[in-house]
Every structure is written in structure tokens, then in C-alpha cells.
Design an enzyme around this catalytic site. Structure first.
Site, PDB file in Angstrom:
ATOM      1  CB  ALA A   1      -0.966   0.027   1.250  1.00  7.84           C
ATOM      2  CG  ASP A   2       2.087   3.421  -3.019  1.00  6.42           C
ATOM      3  OD1 ASP A   2       3.406   3.913  -2.991  1.00  6.42           O
ATOM      4  OD2 ASP A   2       1.946   2.356  -3.676  1.00  6.42           O
TER       5      ASP A   2
END
Length: 353
Positions: free
Chosen positions: A254-255
Site C-alpha cells: 500500500a502507498d
């Protein structure tokens, strides 16, 4: 588990280097970063990528300037102005990933607090250097504790999914979420490493991850180095894979994870989640708490970076090239962090408390 790949090399006041990921796996070449501008350039060009690593590289860009006294700063007002300006430039380099913004704002808050009781600019500079170096050490510890992320994720997945007669599972991942995206062990790839280390993994499938091919270049390289049984597939093959092979879970990085659990990650993640839902496959997001952004309520508020069309084509046709997409929380089985695994609903409650 030993970390085979070193993403950054740093010594205070002497050097800062980043592994040029555009040249991996064919070459292991380190680029010298001598300024914040160099760090911004390396981030924009995707010589370094991965939300945790972007924050480390950005902050070390500041550290190398201060440590080598490249900029003339005579008082604390100038230092505060300098830090604010450089942090904003680093945030703007790739706006979707939250880590650079979170750590940059924490650094500003830290310096503002220190400056209330200190006037000596040399001491304040040292305070900043120590803070940045501690940030790197903390990220390393978070990775080792994944050891935490890996352990929690492997346990959660195995509790729900076991497929073949030997009790082993097949999983699918996208992009690169290992040593090259962090300062050490990795997030989604950390979970995969844990499954493999415990003898519970039959096969990991991974997508090529167009248009930069982080999967077919970087993840392939890490899996080969660690001798993890793996198979590369085209991005467009994921639904057919789930229909014809026993895939227990999709594990992605995940960013940015926002308050309701909506998750921004590499473009193509959303379609993986839709395919997983259609085929009864678990969908897990692996991310440290540093990638969770409680200031944003839903994924609709996430700024999605758009990349140049030349990454996709050279013939002049019109191109839409988003670097990320957002997976809605209702498609996510669990969010794996260094302190445990949460459903999106459980994460929402935790962030509210």
C-alpha cells in the site's frame, strides 16, 4: 531472515547512495545523492520507489545537505524555512504515497518544538540529523518485526485458507514490496517470505506490473535470490489464474491506507481485488502503520499521480497513465500491520480510539 539487497547506503557528512532500481536486475548500480534536488529526481524517475523507501530517501536527501554543509544556514529561522521548503518539494515529487508527507510533517513539528528552547543552529542541525537517522533505524526495525508484518500476515492467512493436500497455499502479489521498496524485509513480500520460511508456501504468482515492470524485474529478482518457488504472469492473466489454480490469497502492499480502509496501491491492484472477490479469494493489504493516513476519510480524497505517456508508448497516441488506483475497503479481507491484522472496520475503530 537476511536482507540480500541494500536499497540505501549512508554515512553522516560523507555520502548517500541509492540503488538505481531502473537497472535492477541486470545491474546493481548505486547513484550518488548529493542534494535534495537529486533525491527528488531519483524519486520522480522511479530510481527509488515504494512508499516507505521514498520517505527514507527524501529525508536522507536533507541529511546529506546538512551533514556536508552544502547550504549556508546561519540561524534557526533560516533552518526552519529550509526544512519546510525541502519537505514540500519532496512531497510533491510523488504525491500519492503518504509516507513522505507524514514523516516530513513530523520532522517539521519536531524541529519547531526543538527551536522553542534552542537558539544554536549547529545543535539544531544535529538534532535534525539524529532524527532522520533514527527514522531509518525505526523503519529497519519495523521491517525486522515482520517479522511482525510477515508473522501476523502468515498466521491470519493460514487460519482461513489451506488448499492442497500438503497444507500449503498458493498466493498472488503485484508490483514489488520487498527489500527494494523498504529499508529491509518488506511488506507483502515479507508475508510471502514468512509463509515460505515456515514451509507453508507452495507457489507465489506475481504480475509483471506494467508499465514499469517492477514485478518482472524487481520481485522476480528478490524471489530468485531467496529461492522462493514463484511464477511470473502477465497482468491480464490474473482472473484466469484464479479460475484455474488454487489461489488462497492475494497479498499486496500500500502507498496509502485511509481511515475507512480504502487503499491506494500500484495501478492494477483494484482489478485484482475485484477478481479475488469474484473467485472467493482472500485479499490482504500489508502495510506498516506509517502508510496509514487517518486524516483522509475515504479513497475518493486521495490524489492519484499520473505519469508521462512516454512510459507506455512512443508513437504519439493519447495516453492515460495513472500510477496508482484505489481499492475500496469492502473488497479487502484484512489489513496486515506490524501490530496485527485488522478488517477495515476494525482499523476504523482503532484509528478513532
Amino acid at each position: 531472515m537476511e536482507n540480500h539487497l541494500q536499497s540505501v547506503k549512508y554515512k553522516r557528512g560523507e555520502y548517500f547512495q541509492v540503488l538505481d532500481q531502473l537497472k535492477v536486475p541486470h545491474e546493481l548500480v548505486y547513484r550518488d545523492i548529493k542534494s535534495v534536488e537529486d533525491a527528488v529526481d531519483a524519486i520522480k524517475r522511479m530510481q527509488v520507489r515504494g512508499a516507505p523507501l521514498i520517505a527514507i530517501v527524501g529525508c536522507f536527501g536533507i541529511a546529506i545537505e546538512l551533514g556536508k554543509e552544502i547550504v549556508q544556514i546561519d540561524d534557526k529561522t533560516q533552518l526552519l524555512s529550509y526544512i519546510r521548503e525541502k519537505i514540500q518539494a519532496l512531497i510533491d515529487a510523488r504525491p500519492t504515497a503518504v509516507n513522505m508527507r507524514k514523516e516530513g510533517l513530523r520532522l517539521i513539528d519536531f524541529l519547531e518544538e526543538k527551536a522553542k528552547s534552542r537558539d544554536n543552529v549547529s545543535i539544531l542541525k544535529t538534532d535534525v540529523l539524529v532524527w532522520i537517522e533514527d527514522l531509518y533505524k525505526l523503519d529497519l526495525e519495523t521491517n525486522k518485526a515482520s517479522c511482525a508484518i510477515g508473522k501476523h500476515g502468515a498466521e491470519a492467512i493460514l487460519q482461513k485458507y489451506r488448499k492442497n493436500s500438503e497444507g500449503k497455499i498458493n498466493v498472488l502479489t503485484i508490483c514489488n514490496t520487498g527489500s527494494l521498496a523498504t529499508s529491509g524485509y518488506g511488506t507483502a513480500l515479507g508475508v510471502i517470505r514468512a509463509l515460505h520460511g515456515n514451509g507453508d508456501l507452495n507457489q507465489v504468482y506475481f504480475t509483471e506490473t506494467r508499465p514499469y515492470n517492477q514485478g518482472s524485474r524487481l520481485t522476480a529478482f528478490e524471489l530468485l535470490v531467496d529461492k522462493i518457488p514463484s511464477t511470473l504472469i502477465c497482468d491480464s492473466a490474473v482472473s484466469w489464474l484464479m479460475k484455474n489454480h488454487d489461489i488462497s490469497a492475494v497479498i499486496v502492499g500500500a502507498d496509502r491506507v485511509v481511515k475507512n480502509g480504502d487503499t491506494a496501491n500500484k495501478i492494477g491492484t483494484y482489478q485484482l481485488a475485484i477478481a479475488a472477490k469474484a473467485h472467493g479469494v482472500g485479499f490482504y493489504v500489508a502495510a506498516p502503520f506509517s502508510s496509514i493516513d487517518p486524516t483522509i476519510s475515504t479513497g475518493d480524497q486521495i490524489v492519484i499521480e499520473e505519469r508521462p505517456g512516454t512510459e507506455v508508448t512512443q508513437i504519439g497516441t493519447r495516453v492515460w497513465n495513472p500510477a496508482f488506483d484505489v481499492t475500496p475497503a469492502n473488497l479487502i479481507t484484512g489489513i496486515i500491520t506490524e501490530i496485527g491484522v485488522f478488517t477495515p472496520e476494525e482499523l476504523f475503530v482503532k484509528l478513532d480510539n
